[in-house]
Design a protein around this motif. Structure first.
Motif, short mmCIF file in Angstrom:
data_model
loop_
_atom_site.label_atom_id
_atom_site.label_comp_id
_atom_site.label_asym_id
_atom_site.label_seq_id
_atom_site.Cartn_x
_atom_site.Cartn_y
_atom_site.Cartn_z
N SER A 114 0.74 -1.29 0.12
CA SER A 114 0.03 0.01 -0.17
C SER A 114 0.83 1.15 -0.07
O SER A 114 0.59 2.24 -0.83
N ALA A 115 1.77 1.29 1.01
CA ALA A 115 2.77 2.33 0.92
C ALA A 115 3.62 2.77 -0.42
O ALA A 115 3.60 3.98 -0.70
N ILE A 116 3.83 1.71 -1.23
CA ILE A 116 4.44 1.83 -2.37
C ILE A 116 3.54 2.33 -3.38
O ILE A 116 3.87 3.45 -4.32
N SER A 117 2.36 1.78 -3.57
CA SER A 117 1.21 2.51 -4.27
C SER A 117 0.87 3.91 -3.95
O SER A 117 0.84 4.70 -4.87
N ILE A 118 0.83 4.12 -2.78
CA ILE A 118 0.44 5.52 -2.38
C ILE A 118 1.42 6.63 -2.79
O ILE A 118 1.17 7.66 -3.16
N CYS A 119 2.68 6.11 -2.69
CA CYS A 119 3.94 6.89 -3.02
C CYS A 119 3.77 7.00 -4.49
O CYS A 119 4.03 8.17 -4.93
N ASN A 120 3.72 6.27 -5.28
CA ASN A 120 3.44 6.14 -6.77
C ASN A 120 2.27 7.24 -7.22
O ASN A 120 2.64 7.98 -8.11
N ILE A 121 1.06 7.28 -6.30
CA ILE A 121 0.06 7.89 -6.61
C ILE A 121 0.75 9.56 -6.53
O ILE A 121 0.20 10.47 -7.45
N GLY A 122 1.27 9.69 -5.60
CA GLY A 122 1.90 11.11 -5.13
C GLY A 122 2.87 11.59 -6.24
O GLY A 122 2.70 12.65 -6.44
N ILE A 123 3.49 10.65 -6.81
CA ILE A 123 4.48 10.90 -7.82
C ILE A 123 3.80 11.61 -9.03
O ILE A 123 4.04 12.63 -9.74
N ILE A 124 2.55 10.89 -9.42
CA ILE A 124 1.99 11.31 -10.59
C ILE A 124 1.08 12.75 -10.14
O ILE A 124 1.43 13.70 -10.94
N TYR A 125 0.53 13.11 -8.99
CA TYR A 125 0.17 14.25 -8.68
C TYR A 125 1.24 15.60 -8.53
O TYR A 125 1.00 16.57 -8.97
N HIS A 126 2.40 15.17 -7.95
CA HIS A 126 3.46 15.92 -8.00
C HIS A 126 3.85 16.31 -9.36
O HIS A 126 4.06 17.49 -9.72
N ASP A 127 4.09 15.49 -10.41
CA ASP A 127 4.54 15.53 -11.87
C ASP A 127 3.49 16.47 -12.44
O ASP A 127 3.59 17.25 -13.26
N GLN A 128 2.10 16.47 -12.10
CA GLN A 128 1.04 17.27 -12.83
C GLN A 128 0.87 18.69 -12.02
O GLN A 128 0.01 19.37 -12.37
N GLY A 129 1.72 18.86 -10.92
CA GLY A 129 1.72 20.33 -10.25
C GLY A 129 0.73 20.42 -9.23
O GLY A 129 0.55 21.51 -8.88
N ASP A 130 -0.05 19.29 -8.80
CA ASP A 130 -0.98 19.27 -7.97
C ASP A 130 -0.09 19.00 -6.51
O ASP A 130 -0.24 17.78 -6.12
N TYR A 131 0.62 19.97 -6.24
CA TYR A 131 1.46 19.69 -4.88
C TYR A 131 0.64 19.36 -3.64
O TYR A 131 0.89 18.66 -2.76
N GLY A 153 11.99 3.30 2.57
CA GLY A 153 10.78 3.72 2.11
C GLY A 153 10.55 5.23 2.64
O GLY A 153 9.97 5.99 1.91
N SER A 154 10.81 5.17 3.95
CA SER A 154 10.60 6.51 4.78
C SER A 154 11.66 7.58 4.04
O SER A 154 11.14 8.60 3.94
N ALA A 155 12.76 7.32 3.82
CA ALA A 155 13.82 8.34 3.12
C ALA A 155 13.09 8.66 1.68
O ALA A 155 13.31 9.91 1.47
N VAL A 156 12.55 7.55 0.79
CA VAL A 156 12.19 8.18 -0.26
C VAL A 156 10.84 9.17 -0.04
O VAL A 156 10.75 10.26 -0.94
N SER A 157 9.83 8.64 0.94
CA SER A 157 8.91 9.74 1.13
C SER A 157 9.26 11.18 1.54
O SER A 157 8.78 11.90 1.01
N ILE A 158 10.32 11.10 2.43
CA ILE A 158 10.77 12.37 3.01
C ILE A 158 11.40 13.18 1.93
O ILE A 158 11.29 14.50 1.68
N ALA A 159 12.42 12.48 0.94
CA ALA A 159 12.92 13.14 -0.32
C ALA A 159 11.87 13.77 -1.16
O ALA A 159 11.97 14.82 -1.66
N ASN A 160 10.57 13.01 -1.46
CA ASN A 160 9.56 13.42 -2.02
C ASN A 160 8.89 14.72 -1.39
O ASN A 160 8.69 15.63 -2.24
N ILE A 161 8.77 14.50 -0.27
CA ILE A 161 8.33 15.84 0.17
C ILE A 161 8.90 16.86 0.13
O ILE A 161 8.53 18.18 -0.26
N GLY A 162 10.42 16.87 0.19
CA GLY A 162 11.29 17.78 0.33
C GLY A 162 11.38 18.41 -1.12
O GLY A 162 11.33 19.46 -1.33
N SER A 163 11.03 17.72 -2.12
CA SER A 163 11.10 18.11 -3.47
C SER A 163 9.82 19.07 -3.84
O SER A 163 9.95 19.63 -4.51
N ILE A 164 8.72 18.92 -3.20
CA ILE A 164 7.45 19.41 -3.37
C ILE A 164 7.80 20.82 -2.87
O ILE A 164 7.43 21.96 -3.48
#
Length: 174
Positions: A114-131, A153-164
């Motif tokens: 679930s965490a992996i799929s949730i993160c991947n969904i976040g990547i789509i929204y991120h790329d679309q600019g829906d921060y 997995g935590s590190a990936v999520s934190i890095a993604n949050i930082g990227s936003i």
């Protein structure tokens, strides 16, 4: 052995072992083993950038996993198909597959999946600019990753949050 070669970047050797595994599983009639071998072949095709072949193999693996009722393998394969669509630039198809994967992961209680799929969904929204939506999904993923103690997995999520935050110009939060 194929997985080890794949991790080492020796894709021809990985494919050789995956093909061997496929042949043996076909000989003994192990459908679960067949699905895994086909899925692994598809994953190597994806890494090599051969997306049409990767989709072909992953969809075959998915069909078999669904036939035998292996929901965990089905959800993982659906997520992998989403990744292939994402890499091809088809975000709407990718999002569709990530959401399908998430639904199954939640149904079967696979928290890590679930965490992996949730993160991947976040990547789509991120790329679309829906921060705001991206941040919501990344934070959901982070919460799960922390709960299960998955540091990678935590590190990936934190890095993604930082990227936003970086994309929004909030460098102190980033």
């Amino acid at each position: 052995i194929g997985i080890i070669y794949k991790q080492q970047g020796d894709f021809p050797k990985a494919l050789e072992y995956y093909q061997s595994s496929l042949k043996i599983n076909e000989e003994i009639g192990d459908k679960k083993g067949i699905a895994y071998a086909i899925g692994n072949i598809g994953f190597v095709c994806k890494i090599q950038g051969n997306y049409p072949k990767a989709l072909e193999y992953c969809k075959k693996a998915l069909t078999i996993s669904q036939e035998i009722g292996d929901k965990k393998a089905s959800a993982s394969t659906i997520n992998n198909i989403g990744i292939i669509y994402k890499q091809q630039g088809d975000d709407s198809k990718a999002l569709e597959y990530y959401q399908r994967s998430l639904k199954i992961q939640e149904e079967i209680g696979n928290i890590e999946g679930s965490a992996i799929s949730i993160c991947n969904i976040g990547i789509i929204y991120h790329d679309q600019g829906d921060y705001s939506k991206a941040l919501e999904y990344y934070q959901r993923s982070l919460k799960i990753e922390e709960e299960i103690g998955n540091l990678e997995g935590s590190a990936v999520s934190i890095a993604n949050i930082g990227s936003i935050y970086q994309d929004q110009g909030d460098y102190s939060k980033a």
